[in-house]
Design an enzyme around this catalytic site. Structure first.
Site: not given
Length: 512
Positions: A76, A189, A457, A45
């Site tokens: 996540f 998350r 989220e 990410q």
């Protein structure tokens, strides 16, 4: 606290961990390149963070390291920091062996090493008046960070923001981030916000229980099946991050787009592609046809687009779209001048609330979510279909945290679950039987990027209602049992563990 008519002292809450359970486990491929360079394909990410770490590990400049991320098979938060060691180890082996090296983790290894959501132990003191108004709240919170720091120091910040959705009067807290022998925990998350939301509701329900504020008529008529309904507000503060973008119009009119955000399955590329088409359509040229077909989103490359940052926090799609919109506006301005000149010379060139009902089988402890109705404010959604999927997915993942997923560790700090045989995630049998989601368009917001609101989220926080409703069922069932025995109904106060699995619900029901 001195103003309170009633006080609850040293009440305890325990919150467990949760595993990411993305479809694709941690993986990387490193390929040595010429001029003492290396190219690393990583499912991460934050490619920029991997680039910096690999550079320091190999002792070479960052411009000799290229990290490419085409897409991530679910993140996540588990592929923000946790993907860096995998990519770095892979790069180190490839750099020394001078040959391509690929690494991936099987599910068992991934579950044991990746960490997950932060477990917590909470002790609270709360004072309140006879009418229910809370006058003071003090929290002592121990956060299990595991063996490493990771992002654990910022978890308290997110927690406090979520807890402060209610007016607690005199509010104080002592939060400690603890180093333990567990695997290092990381962002997952809604990090901190999920736990903060639950703590708030647990305190509110404890106060309501002491003051005897609730009942349900269905439960009076049913012996073995009980229902509960709950309504709670959520507050989720989103943080905007700078995000680069680049739009290139090629000779044949096709368009190549690069953004700092990573496609994790959240529909980022879809939104960026739509924004590109919408913004460039202002040129109004003949022969554009279906402009979406002429747009391609290019994979993230740390040497092509620098300062990409971290894809997290539910706003990366919007930030990427804004960067692209600015690029497109500049291109439109330039092309409009060219178009006007050509016309003169040769003619025309043409961005929540939830009501939920559950049923509990008092013999088995099975909780069934009969119906959930979510109304979610997306502002002016960039893509309602994508946002709908994000809302549903986040809520279901929250059900897993509050009701199903036991991410346990043994006395040595090693993770016990090794896969779906021992770690239960939500399935078609455990999600709401009737799952209603409505996206509300709240119109133009000057302070929101493109008037849209986050959808990745915040909906996860709504899943606390499932736990609250289940707790309401158990409480009412206990009262009903006392009535059958001809005893006075007492205001039993209890804590329902997280996750509230079948065995825990059944065991608690037997104790009441």
């Amino acid at each position: 606290m001195a103003e309170a008519d009633h006080k609850i002292l040293s009440a305890e809450i325990k919150l467990g961990s949760q595993y990411y359970f993305y479809m694709e486990t941690q993986t990387a491929l490193a390929v040595p390149d010429e001029d003492n360079c290396i190219v690393v394909y990583s499912s991460i990410q934050a490619p920029e963070y991997a680039e910096s770490t690999i550079s320091r590990c190999l002792g070479i400049p960052e411009h000799n390291v290229c990290v490419i991320t085409r897409r991530v098979g679910g993140g996540f938060g588990g592929k923000a920091m946790k993907a860096i060691p995998v990519a770095t180890a892979c790069a180190l082996a490839a750099y020394n062996l001078r040959r391509p090296v690929r690494m991936y983790m099987n599910r068992k290894t991934d579950m044991k090493t990746t960490g997950g959501r932060h477990p917590m132990e909470v002790t609270y003191n709360v004072g309140f008046k006879e009418d229910g108004k809370i006058t003071a709240l003090h929290l002592d919170i121990l956060i299990n960070a595991g063996i490493g720091t990771d992002i654990s120091p910022i978890i308290p910040l997110f927690m406090v923001g979520a807890i402060k959705k209610y007016d607690w009067g005199a509010f104080s807290f002592d939060i400690k981030v603890c180093r333990t022998n567990h695997s290092s925990k990381s962002a997952m998350r809604g990090p901190g916000e999920v736990q903060g939301t639950f703590i708030s509701e647990a305190v509110i329900e404890h106060v309501a229980s002491v003051l005897s504020m609730d009942v349900d008529s269905f439960n009076m008529c049913n012996k073995w099946r009980q229902r509960g309904i709950s309504r709670v507000p959520i507050v989720h503060e989103v943080l905007l991050r700078s995000n680069p973008g680049k739009v290139s119009i090629l000779g044949d009119g096709s368009v190549a787009v690069e953004v700092g955000g990573i496609e994790l399955g959240q529909g980022l590329w879809t939104k960026v592609k739509q924004m590109t088409a919408f913004s460039l359509s202002a040129i109004k040229c003949d022969g554009m046809g279906d402009f979406l077909d002429k747009i391609r989103i290019i994979q993230a490359n740390t040497l092509s687009l620098i300062q990409e940052g971290l894809t997290a926090g539910s706003t990366t799609s919007e930030c990427s779209c804004e960067a692209v919109r600015i690029c497109c506006n500049i291109l439109v301005e330039r092309l409009t001048r060219i178009k006007e000149n050509l016309q003169e010379q040769m003619g025309s060139v043409e961005w929540g609330i939830l009501i939920l009902e559950v049923e509990v089988n008092l013999l088995t402890g099975q909780t069934t979510i009969l119906q959930s109705d979510i109304i979610y404010d997306c502002g002016q959604s960039l893509n309602p279909a994508v946002d709908l999927g994000q809302i549903e997915g986040a809520f279901v993942q929250g059900i897993g945290f509050f009701m199903l997923e036991e991410y346990l560790s043994n006395s040595d700090g090693l993770v016990i679950p090794e896969g779906t045989w021992t770690y239960k995630i939500p399935t078609i049998e455990t999600i709401p039987r009737q799952f209603n989601v409505e996206i509300m368009n709240s119109g133009h917001h000057k302070k929101r990027l493109l008037s849209s609101k986050a959808s990745g989220e915040p909906p996860l926080l709504l899943a606390v209602l499932v736990h609250c409703a289940t707790r309401a069922v158990i409480k009412e069932a206990g009262k009903q049992l006392l009535r059958w025995k001809g005893l006075n109904e007492s205001d039993s106060t209890f804590q329902l563990e997280v996750p509230a699995t079948m065995s825990i619900v059944k065991k608690l029901q037997c104790l009441l």
